[in-house]
Scaffold this motif. Structure first.
Motif, PDB file in Angstrom:
ATOM      1  N   ARG A 202     -10.934   9.410  -1.772  1.00  0.00           N
ATOM      2  CA  ARG A 202     -10.865  10.293  -2.943  1.00  0.00           C
ATOM      3  C   ARG A 202      -9.926  11.469  -2.706  1.00  0.00           C
ATOM      4  N   ARG A 203      -9.844  11.946  -1.504  1.00  0.00           N
ATOM      5  CA  ARG A 203      -8.976  13.092  -1.207  1.00  0.00           C
ATOM      6  C   ARG A 203      -7.506  12.741  -1.392  1.00  0.00           C
ATOM      7  N   PHE A 204      -7.180  11.455  -1.324  1.00  0.00           N
ATOM      8  CA  PHE A 204      -5.776  11.037  -1.454  1.00  0.00           C
ATOM      9  C   PHE A 204      -5.514  10.311  -2.777  1.00  0.00           C
ATOM     10  N   GLY A 205      -6.522  10.222  -3.657  1.00  0.00           N
ATOM     11  CA  GLY A 205      -6.337   9.612  -4.968  1.00  0.00           C
ATOM     12  C   GLY A 205      -6.160   8.109  -4.949  1.00  0.00           C
ATOM     13  N   VAL A 206      -6.673   7.465  -3.895  1.00  0.00           N
ATOM     14  CA  VAL A 206      -6.541   6.014  -3.781  1.00  0.00           C
ATOM     15  C   VAL A 206      -7.922   5.366  -3.842  1.00  0.00           C
ATOM     16  N   ALA A 207      -7.944   4.034  -3.979  1.00  0.00           N
ATOM     17  CA  ALA A 207      -9.205   3.314  -4.092  1.00  0.00           C
ATOM     18  C   ALA A 207      -8.977   1.862  -3.689  1.00  0.00           C
ATOM     19  N   GLU A 208     -10.054   1.098  -3.656  1.00  0.00           N
ATOM     20  CA  GLU A 208      -9.968  -0.343  -3.431  1.00  0.00           C
ATOM     21  C   GLU A 208     -10.720  -1.048  -4.538  1.00  0.00           C
ATOM     22  N   CYS A 209     -10.360  -2.293  -4.805  1.00  0.00           N
ATOM     23  CA  CYS A 209     -10.961  -3.069  -5.889  1.00  0.00           C
ATOM     24  C   CYS A 209     -11.707  -4.259  -5.308  1.00  0.00           C
ATOM     25  N   ARG A 210     -12.947  -4.441  -5.727  1.00  0.00           N
ATOM     26  CA  ARG A 210     -13.743  -5.592  -5.327  1.00  0.00           C
ATOM     27  C   ARG A 210     -13.923  -6.500  -6.532  1.00  0.00           C
ATOM     28  N   VAL A 211     -13.462  -7.719  -6.404  1.00  0.00           N
ATOM     29  CA  VAL A 211     -13.494  -8.699  -7.484  1.00  0.00           C
ATOM     30  C   VAL A 211     -14.606  -9.697  -7.207  1.00  0.00           C
ATOM     31  N   SER A 212     -15.550  -9.817  -8.129  1.00  0.00           N
ATOM     32  CA  SER A 212     -16.649 -10.774  -7.998  1.00  0.00           C
ATOM     33  C   SER A 212     -16.331 -12.008  -8.830  1.00  0.00           C
TER      34      SER A 212
ATOM     35  N   GLN B 251       0.842  -1.201   0.000  1.00  0.00           N
ATOM     36  CA  GLN B 251       0.000   0.000   0.000  1.00  0.00           C
ATOM     37  C   GLN B 251       0.880   1.255   0.000  1.00  0.00           C
ATOM     38  N   PRO B 252       0.547   2.245  -0.830  1.00  0.00           N
ATOM     39  CA  PRO B 252       1.336   3.483  -0.860  1.00  0.00           C
ATOM     40  C   PRO B 252       1.139   4.287   0.424  1.00  0.00           C
ATOM     41  N   ARG B 253       2.002   5.238   0.650  1.00  0.00           N
ATOM     42  CA  ARG B 253       1.899   6.071   1.858  1.00  0.00           C
ATOM     43  C   ARG B 253       0.576   6.820   1.912  1.00  0.00           C
ATOM     44  N   LYS B 254       0.071   7.184   0.741  1.00  0.00           N
ATOM     45  CA  LYS B 254      -1.196   7.913   0.714  1.00  0.00           C
ATOM     46  C   LYS B 254      -2.353   7.090   1.278  1.00  0.00           C
ATOM     47  N   ALA B 255      -2.165   5.765   1.345  1.00  0.00           N
ATOM     48  CA  ALA B 255      -3.253   4.899   1.818  1.00  0.00           C
ATOM     49  C   ALA B 255      -3.294   4.797   3.334  1.00  0.00           C
ATOM     50  N   LEU B 256      -2.252   5.266   4.030  1.00  0.00           N
ATOM     51  CA  LEU B 256      -2.194   5.093   5.484  1.00  0.00           C
ATOM     52  C   LEU B 256      -3.334   5.824   6.187  1.00  0.00           C
TER      53      LEU B 256
ATOM     54  N   ASP C 266     -14.820  -4.007  -9.541  1.00  0.00           N
ATOM     55  CA  ASP C 266     -15.444  -2.748  -9.135  1.00  0.00           C
ATOM     56  C   ASP C 266     -14.409  -1.948  -8.350  1.00  0.00           C
ATOM     57  N   VAL C 267     -13.846  -0.950  -9.003  1.00  0.00           N
ATOM     58  CA  VAL C 267     -12.875  -0.065  -8.342  1.00  0.00           C
ATOM     59  C   VAL C 267     -13.634   1.122  -7.780  1.00  0.00           C
ATOM     60  N   ARG C 268     -13.586   1.293  -6.479  1.00  0.00           N
ATOM     61  CA  ARG C 268     -14.362   2.354  -5.829  1.00  0.00           C
ATOM     62  C   ARG C 268     -13.529   3.036  -4.754  1.00  0.00           C
ATOM     63  N   ASN C 269     -13.887   4.272  -4.462  1.00  0.00           N
ATOM     64  CA  ASN C 269     -13.232   5.001  -3.367  1.00  0.00           C
ATOM     65  C   ASN C 269     -14.264   5.848  -2.634  1.00  0.00           C
ATOM     66  N   GLY C 270     -14.151   5.881  -1.314  1.00  0.00           N
ATOM     67  CA  GLY C 270     -15.035   6.666  -0.488  1.00  0.00           C
ATOM     68  C   GLY C 270     -14.575   8.107  -0.389  1.00  0.00           C
ATOM     69  N   PRO C 271     -15.269   8.910   0.400  1.00  0.00           N
ATOM     70  CA  PRO C 271     -14.927  10.339   0.481  1.00  0.00           C
ATOM     71  C   PRO C 271     -13.522  10.593   1.013  1.00  0.00           C
ATOM     72  N   ILE C 272     -13.068   9.777   1.958  1.00  0.00           N
ATOM     73  CA  ILE C 272     -11.717   9.967   2.491  1.00  0.00           C
ATOM     74  C   ILE C 272     -10.686   9.511   1.471  1.00  0.00           C
TER      75      ILE C 272
ATOM     76  N   MET D  63      -3.343   2.944  -5.497  1.00  0.00           N
ATOM     77  CA  MET D  63      -3.623   3.982  -6.471  1.00  0.00           C
ATOM     78  C   MET D  63      -4.694   3.471  -7.445  1.00  0.00           C
ATOM     79  N   ARG D  64      -5.645   4.319  -7.765  1.00  0.00           N
ATOM     80  CA  ARG D  64      -6.779   3.893  -8.579  1.00  0.00           C
ATOM     81  C   ARG D  64      -6.339   3.359  -9.942  1.00  0.00           C
ATOM     82  N   GLU D  65      -5.380   4.017 -10.572  1.00  0.00           N
ATOM     83  CA  GLU D  65      -4.963   3.592 -11.911  1.00  0.00           C
ATOM     84  C   GLU D  65      -4.302   2.209 -11.890  1.00  0.00           C
ATOM     85  N   ASP D  66      -3.656   1.873 -10.772  1.00  0.00           N
ATOM     86  CA  ASP D  66      -3.043   0.546 -10.664  1.00  0.00           C
ATOM     87  C   ASP D  66      -4.112  -0.544 -10.560  1.00  0.00           C
ATOM     88  N   LEU D  67      -5.146  -0.308  -9.767  1.00  0.00           N
ATOM     89  CA  LEU D  67      -6.207  -1.299  -9.611  1.00  0.00           C
ATOM     90  C   LEU D  67      -7.019  -1.467 -10.886  1.00  0.00           C
ATOM     91  N   GLU D  68      -7.148  -0.411 -11.665  1.00  0.00           N
ATOM     92  CA  GLU D  68      -7.918  -0.508 -12.911  1.00  0.00           C
ATOM     93  C   GLU D  68      -7.218  -1.374 -13.947  1.00  0.00           C
TER      94      GLU D  68
END
Length: 505
Positions: free
Chosen positions: A453-463, A343-348, A445-451, A479-484
Motif C-alpha cells: 500500500r505504501r507504494f500504490g501497488v497490489a496483486e490480483c488473485r483469480v479464482s 512489474q513496475p519499479r515500485k514493486a521491487l 480479488d485485488v489486494r495489497n498488504g501494508p508494504i 499498479m492497482r488500477e491496472d489489475l482492476e
C-alpha cells in the motif's frame, strides 16, 4: 445380458441397457486377493509371525478349504455387483443403476460430459476389452470418472464414437483417429527427459537431497536414517518419474476442427478428447533445469478431464520454440501478441521486502540453534559438523536463495491482457505463463498488504475451476488500477453480451 456383452448400439432415439464385460469380476477378485496378501505379509513381518506354525495347527487341507471358501465368496460378491449394475443409454442421458446393498441411480446428461476417455490396462489387453471413462464437466471428484464401463473393444469404440458425436457435434471414428498425424514429434527419449526435468524444482530438490543424505549416511555414518530418506526419495522423485514415463510413452496429440485428442501409454493406453471450448486456461511451464536447457511443456485446464495422473498434458518437455509453435496450432484461441507489462519499479521493494523478513526469521533460527548446541556441547565431531551444516543452511544458504528468488521474481513476472484471454507470467526459479479465459473466471480479488500500500501497488488473485478442483492463480505485483481492469473487462463482457454461456456447453 449374461455372458459376453452384446454389440453396443449407437445412440439414437432408442434406449438400451448394457453391463460391464464379465472380466471385471475376475479383475476385482484378483485386486482384492492381492490386497489381502499384502496386508497379511506386512502384519506377519511386523508381528514376527511364523506362518509355518499356523499350518501345523490347522493342517494344509484346512487352509486350502478356507482359501477356496474365501475365493468362492469373493466371486459371488463381485458377480452379484456385476449383475445388479446396469448402464442405461437413452437419447439424452446415461443412467448408472446400482441395486446392491444400497440402491443408487446416477444420471449423466450427454450435454454435461467433458469427454469419454479410453483406457486399456494389461487386463483389458488380455480379454480384448476397453474401459470407457465418462467425465462430467465439473470439479466434483475431479480425479475420478463419474462412470466407468468395460466392453469388448469393437463395441466400446462404436459406443464412444456415438456419444462423442453428441458431445463434439461431429462424427468421430476410431480408424480415422488412429492414423491421424501428431502435431508434434515426441520421442520416447523426450518422455524420459520430461519425467526427469519436468517436475517442479522444489520436488526435485527434496528427492535429490534425500538421495544424497542416504548415500552420505551409508558411506560416512552408521546408516541411521537411511531407510526413511530412501523412501522419501523413491516416493517424491523416482516413483513420479517412472509413472510419468509409463503414462506418456508413445505420445500423440492432434486437433480436428474444435476437438483436441491426446493419446499415450506404455502398458496402460489412454486416449482423451475434449472440445476447445471446454478449456479454461492454457499453461506454459518451465522448471529451472528445463529453462537451462531451453525447454518447456504445455498443459491445459479442462474441467472433468483430470485423473490420478494430473491435468491434460498437451506437450511434454520440448524446446520452447517447438512448444510455442504447437500452442499456435493447437490452442490459438488463447494466445495473443500485445505489449507485455513487467512489474513496475515500485514493486521491487515490496517483492524483496517479504524475502528480507523471511531471511531474518531463518537467520534468527540458525543463531538460536547454534547457541543452544554450543551450550549443550557436542557428543562427537560428526554431531558438531551436522550442527554447523544446519546453521549454515538456515543462516546463509536459505536467506541467499530467498533474496535471489525475490530479484528473479521481480524480473520474470508479467501481466498481459488480450481480447478473450489474459495472461499472468509468474515464478522465479521456475517460470509459468497462464493464459486464462475471461469467461471462465469466477472471482477476482485485488489486494495489497501494508508494504504494498505504501507504494500504490497490489496483486490480483483469480479464482476459477480447474482440472483439479477450485484453483487460485496469483499475479505478480503491479499498479492497482491496472489489475482492476481484469474485473472490469469480465463485467463488461457480461453486460454487452460478449459472454455467452452456450458457447461452453
Amino acid at each position: 445380458m449374461d455372458g459376453e456383452t452384446p454389440e453396443a448400439p449407437r445412440i439414437g432415439e432408442e434406449t438400451f441397457v448394457l453391463r460391464n464385460h464379465p472380466s471385471v469380476i475376475f479383475g476385482n477378485v484378483v485386486k482384492t486377493i492381492v490386497f489381502f496378501l499384502l496386508v497379511i505379509l506386512v502384519n506377519s513381518a511386523n508381528m514376527d509371525v511364523d506362518l509355518s506354525k499356523g499350518r501345523e495347527k490347522l493342517g494344509d487341507y484346512r487352509i486350502i478349504l478356507i482359501a477356496v471358501a474365501i475365493l468362492i465368496w469373493l466371486v459371488i460378491l463381485f458377480w452379484r455387483r456385476w449383475k445388479l449394475t446396469t448402464y442405461t443409454f437413452s437419447p439424452t442421458e446415461l443412467t448408472v443403476r446400482r441395486n446392491t446393498l444400497y440402491k443408487k441411480d446416477v444420471h449423466i446428461q450427454y450435454s454435461r460430459l467433458a469427454s469419454v476417455n479410453v483406457r486399456r490396462t494389461v487386463l483389458n489387453h488380455v480379454f480384448g476389452t476397453t474401459e470407457l471413462l465418462f467425465n462430467v464437466n465439473s470439479s466434483v471428484n475431479f480425479n475420478a470418472a463419474e462412470a466407468r464401463l468395460v466392453l469388448k473393444s469393437p463395441e466400446a469404440d462404436k459406443l464412444r464414437e456415438s456419444i462423442s458425436t453428441r458431445i463434439f457435434a461431429r462424427e468421430m471414428r476410431m480408424e480415422e483417429e488412429e492414423v491421424k498425424e501428431t502435431l508434434v514429434k515426441v520421442s520416447n527419449g523426450d518422455i524420459i527427459l520430461h519425467g526427469l526435468f519436468g517436475q517442479p524444482t522444489a520436488q526435485s530438490i527434496v528427492g535429490i537431497a534425500s538421495l544424497v543424505y542416504s548415500l552420505a549416511t551409508i558411506f560416512f555414518g552408521d546408516g541411521t536414517g537411511v531407510a526413511p530418506a530412501l523412501v522419501l526419495f523413491v516416493f517424491s522423485y523416482a516413483v513420479p518419474w517412472v509413472r510419468t514415463i509409463m503414462r506418456y510413452y508413445n505420445y500423440r496429440v492432434y486437433r480436428v476442427d474444435d476437438t483436441i485428442t491426446v493419446e499415450s501409454g506404455l502398458i496402460n493406453n489412454y486416449r482423451s478428447s475434449f472440445n476447445i471450448n471446454k478449456v479454461n486456461s492454457v499453461r506454459i511451464r518451465q522448471p529451472l533445469l528445463a529453462r537451462f536447457m531451453g525447454k518447456a511443456l504445455l498443459e491445459a485446464e479442462v474441467i472433468g478431464l483430470a485423473d490420478s495422473e494430473g491435468l491434460p498434458l498437451l506437450c511434454p518437455l520440448k524446446g520452447k520454440d517447438i512448444v510455442m509453435n504447437l500452442a499456435h496450432q493447437l490452442v490459438p484461441e488463447f494466445l495473443f501478441d500485445v505489449e507485455h507489462w513487467g512489474q513496475p519499479r515500485k514493486a521491487l521493494i515490496p517483492t524483496v521486502m517479504y524475502k528480507v523478513i523471511l531471511s531474518c526469521i531463518f537467520i534468527g533460527i540458525g543463531a538460536f540453534t547454534l547457541i543452544t548446541a554450543e551450550t549443550a556441547g557436542y557428543e562427537d565431531d560428526v554431531s558438531r559438523y551436522l550442527v554447523y551444516g544446519l546453521v549454515i543452511s538456515l543462516a546463509a544458504v536459505i536467506p541467499t536463495l530467498l533474496m535471489i528468488h525475490g530479484i528473479l521474481a521481480h524480473g520474470n513476472r508479467e501481466f498481459i491482457m488480450g481480447d478473450d484471454t489474459f495472461a499472468f507470467v509468474i515464478g522465479a526459479y521456475d517460470r509459468e505463463t497462464d493464459f486464462i479465459r475471461y469467461d471462465k473466471v469466477q472471482k477476482t480479488d485485488v489486494r495489497n498488504g501494508p508494504i504494498q500500500r505504501r507504494f500504490g501497488v497490489a496483486e490480483c488473485r483469480v479464482s476459477m475451476m480447474s482440472s483439479s478442483g477450485a484453483k487460485v492463480i496469483s499475479s505478480g505485483i503491479f499498479m492497482r488500477e491496472d489489475l482492476e481492469r481484469i474485473g472490469d473487462e469480465i463485467m463488461s463482457r457480461i453486460r454487452d453480451g460478449r459472454y455467452d454461456y452456450r458457447r461452453y456447453l
